[in-house]
Design a protein around this motif. Sequence first.
Motif, PDB file in Angstrom:
ATOM      1  N   ASP A 151       0.810  -1.215   0.000  1.00 17.40           N
ATOM      2  CA  ASP A 151       0.000   0.000   0.000  1.00 17.40           C
ATOM      3  C   ASP A 151       0.845   1.267   0.000  1.00 17.40           C
ATOM      4  OD1 ASP A 151      -2.151  -1.580   0.022  1.00 17.40           O
ATOM      5  OD2 ASP A 151      -2.603  -1.378   2.152  1.00 17.40           O
ATOM      6  N   GLY A 152       2.161   1.103   0.032  1.00 19.33           N
ATOM      7  CA  GLY A 152       3.038   2.274  -0.009  1.00 19.33           C
ATOM      8  C   GLY A 152       3.066   3.083   1.270  1.00 19.33           C
ATOM      9  N   GLY A 153       2.979   2.428   2.408  1.00 19.47           N
ATOM     10  CA  GLY A 153       3.001   3.145   3.682  1.00 19.47           C
ATOM     11  C   GLY A 153       4.406   3.599   4.055  1.00 19.47           C
ATOM     12  N   THR A 154       4.489   4.620   4.885  1.00 19.80           N
ATOM     13  CA  THR A 154       5.779   5.141   5.336  1.00 19.80           C
ATOM     14  C   THR A 154       6.179   4.491   6.659  1.00 19.80           C
ATOM     15  OG1 THR A 154       4.692   6.872   6.576  1.00 19.80           O
ATOM     16  CG2 THR A 154       5.306   7.384   4.304  1.00 19.80           C
ATOM     17  N   GLY A 155       7.398   4.817   7.100  1.00 18.43           N
ATOM     18  CA  GLY A 155       7.862   4.324   8.390  1.00 18.43           C
ATOM     19  C   GLY A 155       6.967   4.818   9.523  1.00 18.43           C
ATOM     20  N   TRP A 156       6.470   6.028   9.336  1.00 17.82           N
ATOM     21  CA  TRP A 156       5.575   6.629  10.327  1.00 17.82           C
ATOM     22  C   TRP A 156       4.295   5.800  10.446  1.00 17.82           C
ATOM     23  CZ3 TRP A 156       6.628   9.697  14.020  1.00 17.82           C
ATOM     24  CH2 TRP A 156       5.638  10.468  14.640  1.00 17.82           C
ATOM     25  N   ASN A 157       3.727   5.399   9.280  1.00 19.02           N
ATOM     26  CA  ASN A 157       2.533   4.549   9.274  1.00 19.02           C
ATOM     27  C   ASN A 157       2.805   3.233   9.970  1.00 19.02           C
ATOM     28  OD1 ASN A 157       1.931   5.666   5.934  1.00 19.02           O
ATOM     29  ND2 ASN A 157       0.905   6.339   7.821  1.00 19.02           N
ATOM     30  N   LYS A 158       4.009   2.711   9.689  1.00 20.11           N
ATOM     31  CA  LYS A 158       4.370   1.416  10.268  1.00 20.11           C
ATOM     32  C   LYS A 158       4.320   1.501  11.790  1.00 20.11           C
ATOM     33  CE  LYS A 158       8.395  -1.542  10.587  1.00 20.11           C
ATOM     34  NZ  LYS A 158       9.758  -1.785  10.118  1.00 20.11           N
ATOM     35  N   PHE A 159       4.842   2.593  12.322  1.00 20.52           N
ATOM     36  CA  PHE A 159       4.869   2.758  13.770  1.00 20.52           C
ATOM     37  C   PHE A 159       3.467   2.925  14.344  1.00 20.52           C
ATOM     38  CE2 PHE A 159       5.261   5.511  17.554  1.00 20.52           C
ATOM     39  CZ  PHE A 159       6.006   4.666  18.346  1.00 20.52           C
ATOM     40  N   TRP A 160       2.710   3.890  13.796  1.00 22.05           N
ATOM     41  CA  TRP A 160       1.408   4.215  14.392  1.00 22.05           C
ATOM     42  C   TRP A 160       0.318   3.214  14.059  1.00 22.05           C
ATOM     43  CZ3 TRP A 160       0.861   6.769  18.521  1.00 22.05           C
ATOM     44  CH2 TRP A 160       1.710   7.850  18.817  1.00 22.05           C
ATOM     45  N   SER A 161       0.368   2.627  12.830  1.00 21.43           N
ATOM     46  CA  SER A 161      -0.755   1.778  12.415  1.00 21.43           C
ATOM     47  C   SER A 161      -0.508   0.298  12.642  1.00 21.43           C
ATOM     48  CB  SER A 161      -1.071   2.001  10.929  1.00 21.43           C
ATOM     49  OG  SER A 161      -1.134   3.375  10.659  1.00 21.43           O
ATOM     50  N   ILE A 162       0.755  -0.108  12.804  1.00 26.65           N
ATOM     51  CA  ILE A 162       1.007  -1.535  13.028  1.00 26.65           C
ATOM     52  C   ILE A 162       1.612  -1.780  14.393  1.00 26.65           C
ATOM     53  CG2 ILE A 162       2.261  -3.566  12.247  1.00 26.65           C
ATOM     54  CD1 ILE A 162       2.052  -2.538   9.436  1.00 26.65           C
ATOM     55  N   ILE A 163       2.771  -1.160  14.648  1.00 20.91           N
ATOM     56  CA  ILE A 163       3.492  -1.526  15.875  1.00 20.91           C
ATOM     57  C   ILE A 163       2.722  -1.115  17.132  1.00 20.91           C
ATOM     58  CG2 ILE A 163       5.604  -1.154  17.198  1.00 20.91           C
ATOM     59  CD1 ILE A 163       7.116  -1.032  14.597  1.00 20.91           C
ATOM     60  N   VAL A 164       2.256   0.126  17.185  1.00 19.40           N
ATOM     61  CA  VAL A 164       1.582   0.574  18.409  1.00 19.40           C
ATOM     62  C   VAL A 164       0.328  -0.250  18.714  1.00 19.40           C
ATOM     63  CG1 VAL A 164       0.410   2.509  19.518  1.00 19.40           C
ATOM     64  CG2 VAL A 164       2.581   2.874  18.363  1.00 19.40           C
ATOM     65  N   PRO A 165      -0.606  -0.389  17.747  1.00 16.63           N
ATOM     66  CA  PRO A 165      -1.796  -1.184  18.099  1.00 16.63           C
ATOM     67  C   PRO A 165      -1.494  -2.660  18.338  1.00 16.63           C
ATOM     68  CG  PRO A 165      -1.893  -0.465  15.805  1.00 16.63           C
ATOM     69  CD  PRO A 165      -0.757   0.249  16.432  1.00 16.63           C
ATOM     70  N   LEU A 166      -0.583  -3.262  17.556  1.00 13.91           N
ATOM     71  CA  LEU A 166      -0.396  -4.703  17.672  1.00 13.91           C
ATOM     72  C   LEU A 166       0.550  -5.101  18.800  1.00 13.91           C
ATOM     73  CD1 LEU A 166      -0.471  -5.890  13.968  1.00 13.91           C
ATOM     74  CD2 LEU A 166      -2.283  -5.870  15.673  1.00 13.91           C
ATOM     75  N   SER A 167       1.243  -4.138  19.384  1.00 15.89           N
ATOM     76  CA  SER A 167       2.044  -4.516  20.548  1.00 15.89           C
ATOM     77  C   SER A 167       1.289  -4.161  21.830  1.00 15.89           C
ATOM     78  CB  SER A 167       3.413  -3.854  20.514  1.00 15.89           C
ATOM     79  OG  SER A 167       3.281  -2.463  20.552  1.00 15.89           O
ATOM     80  N   ARG A 168      -0.026  -4.027  21.718  1.00 20.44           N
ATOM     81  CA  ARG A 168      -0.808  -3.653  22.890  1.00 20.44           C
ATOM     82  C   ARG A 168      -0.700  -4.644  24.038  1.00 20.44           C
ATOM     83  NH1 ARG A 168      -6.074  -1.213  21.226  1.00 20.44           N
ATOM     84  NH2 ARG A 168      -5.035   0.793  21.278  1.00 20.44           N
ATOM     85  N   PRO A 169      -0.624  -5.966  23.767  1.00 21.78           N
ATOM     86  CA  PRO A 169      -0.431  -6.868  24.910  1.00 21.78           C
ATOM     87  C   PRO A 169       0.825  -6.523  25.707  1.00 21.78           C
ATOM     88  CG  PRO A 169      -0.977  -8.135  22.957  1.00 21.78           C
ATOM     89  CD  PRO A 169      -0.793  -6.723  22.511  1.00 21.78           C
ATOM     90  N   ALA A 170       1.899  -6.127  24.989  1.00 27.59           N
ATOM     91  CA  ALA A 170       3.131  -5.745  25.682  1.00 27.59           C
ATOM     92  C   ALA A 170       2.908  -4.477  26.500  1.00 27.59           C
ATOM     93  CB  ALA A 170       4.268  -5.552  24.680  1.00 27.59           C
ATOM     94  N   THR A 171       2.243  -3.494  25.886  1.00 26.55           N
ATOM     95  CA  THR A 171       1.945  -2.248  26.595  1.00 26.55           C
ATOM     96  C   THR A 171       1.167  -2.548  27.873  1.00 26.55           C
ATOM     97  OG1 THR A 171       1.779  -1.176  24.459  1.00 26.55           O
ATOM     98  CG2 THR A 171       0.915   0.036  26.333  1.00 26.55           C
ATOM     99  N   HIS A 172       0.179  -3.405  27.699  1.00 29.63           N
ATOM    100  CA  HIS A 172      -0.658  -3.835  28.817  1.00 29.63           C
ATOM    101  C   HIS A 172       0.209  -4.376  29.962  1.00 29.63           C
ATOM    102  CE1 HIS A 172      -4.362  -6.497  29.929  1.00 29.63           C
ATOM    103  NE2 HIS A 172      -3.705  -6.104  30.988  1.00 29.63           N
ATOM    104  N   SER A 173       1.113  -5.316  29.640  1.00 32.43           N
ATOM    105  CA  SER A 173       1.965  -5.905  30.675  1.00 32.43           C
ATOM    106  C   SER A 173       2.856  -4.860  31.322  1.00 32.43           C
ATOM    107  CB  SER A 173       2.850  -6.999  30.091  1.00 32.43           C
ATOM    108  OG  SER A 173       2.085  -7.913  29.396  1.00 32.43           O
ATOM    109  N   VAL A 174       3.456  -4.008  30.487  1.00 26.00           N
ATOM    110  CA  VAL A 174       4.382  -3.011  31.041  1.00 26.00           C
ATOM    111  C   VAL A 174       3.634  -2.073  31.986  1.00 26.00           C
ATOM    112  CG1 VAL A 174       5.879  -1.065  30.487  1.00 26.00           C
ATOM    113  CG2 VAL A 174       5.946  -3.109  29.086  1.00 26.00           C
TER     114      VAL A 174
END
Lengths: 275, 288
Positions: free
Chosen positions: B190-213
């Motif tokens: 889809d031509g996403g940027t590094g910024w998209n990668k951070f906000w749209s993939i890493i932040v939401p999908l690492s939520r279990p980790a956030t939860h634990s921390v």
Amino acid sequence: MRRVRSFGFEALGVAFALLVFGIPFYFMIVNAGKDAKEASLLNLNWPTSPQFWDNIRTVAETRDYMLLRAFVNSTALTLFSIVVLILFCAMAGFVLQRRKGRASPVFEFLILSGLIIPPAIVPTIWVLDGIGLFKTLLGLILVEVALGFPFSVMLYKNFMATVPREIDEAAILDGCGGIRLFFRIIMPLLQPVTATIVVLSSVTIFNDFTNPLYFLPGADNVTVQLTLYNFQSQFVTQYNLLFANILLITIPPFILFLIFNKRIVAGMTAGSVKA
Amino acid sequence: MNGVFKRTYSYWFLLPAGIIYLLIFLTPTISSFFFSFTRWDLSDWQYIGFENFRMFFREQSLAIGFRNTLIYAVVTSSLKVVLGLLLGVLLTSKLRSKHFLRSIIFFPTLVSTIAIGIAFSMMMHPTEGLINSALSVVGITGPDWLGNPKLALLSVAFVDVWKGVGIALVIYIAGILSIPEDYYEALQIDGGTGWNKFWSIIVPLSRPATHSVIILSFIGGLRSFDLIWTMTKGGPGFTTDLIASIIYKQYQGGFYGLATAGNVILFLVVAALAVPLNLYMNRKEVDL
């Protein structure tokens, strides 16, 4: 060009990390080798005439070899607590995972409470006093076991789920009872978690300050963390000795870290990130 | 078969751990609710109703611990989340030095809190300390980190983060590495940027980790004692007292009922904040 720049950024990052995380440790090390006057300057210079060995000996001899006694006490505390913790928690984890009944939610709840609830200090002293174990090493061992229990049982229980039930069934058909099944067959299979718990708990218990402070007061039974706390008021003008003490008591966790780095990280993440 | 099953997985296996847990953890916890309503010297007790609790909220020197504990827990846990996530993203990328960096950031979590507290107290010395000496080189007069009542609590919280961020980091690394590659591939198509990668993939999908921390460091922050006790002993005055350090002071003073009331308050704070937080985050979790 781009590669050169990214390499530059990385070098900058490493330098920054070394500055933030390395300097406090470098500070501890250099000051452990100075004389009292030089150490009071609180700077990062390498000692003009290094006297690491002298400082270490002086600290060790202070108050009638208090630090050496503390090492013996802390080692005994750590060792016995871990043996009890491993044995009892593995047994509990084994049955809790295999046998699901009406009581299971109750056990779950109790384990979870143990992870969250801060231990009630004075009532614990009251209980220990009542059974004659206040101010004894055995009493402190029981406290460490009780507080380490929820986390260790959870790890064992989770790991038990990966041990196939067919193994149990085959053993039972061969006439194995519960005790033999557990000690001869299951316990050896639990070895990876056991290793994780040994490493993690030994660091936690060896570094524990609060529980010895409350439950094992007195100069005879002192543990290594309490020596540091006691020397903090005794060595107000001799920082070099304070740092020599810090150096000595940081060696055991450092060795564990060098050998078991991966295992420690695995253990810390095992309980917290859901699969 | 049922008889064999029950005999094999006998509840007797739970007994040794159960006895210790019941005796050393559950009994004190339950009895603390009773003793918090008494004046108590371990052998004799006298029922005094809510007097201990009233004291805790009326006395300025005690009530401040309540506020400080909340500030401390919120500051340390939020900094650990932010720094842990950022470092986690950085150290799961293609850096050559990532293993070295992970180790050096993680090591402080294994070192004695007392040792770190002592070292940092000296580095934060107002005139001689390393931090202010470094600042004076660039012409800044550094503050009295641990002597200034407005700053002292935050200084200790900073040391707490320095020591504990390694745990947040390894939890985030595990969380980020468990995100399936497909998401990144889809983003690339889809031509996403590094910024998209951070906000749209890493932040939401690492939520279990956030939860634990969050849960780990928030509960840890609420219960925190040893670092504040080595660095400030609650001072200057009472300005950096936490509930846990007040419990110790009251215990030393022989006010056992009051100390136990402090424990009950700490219990209620943890239960009132951590349990709803946990439920809320459980609801928001997404499936990978």
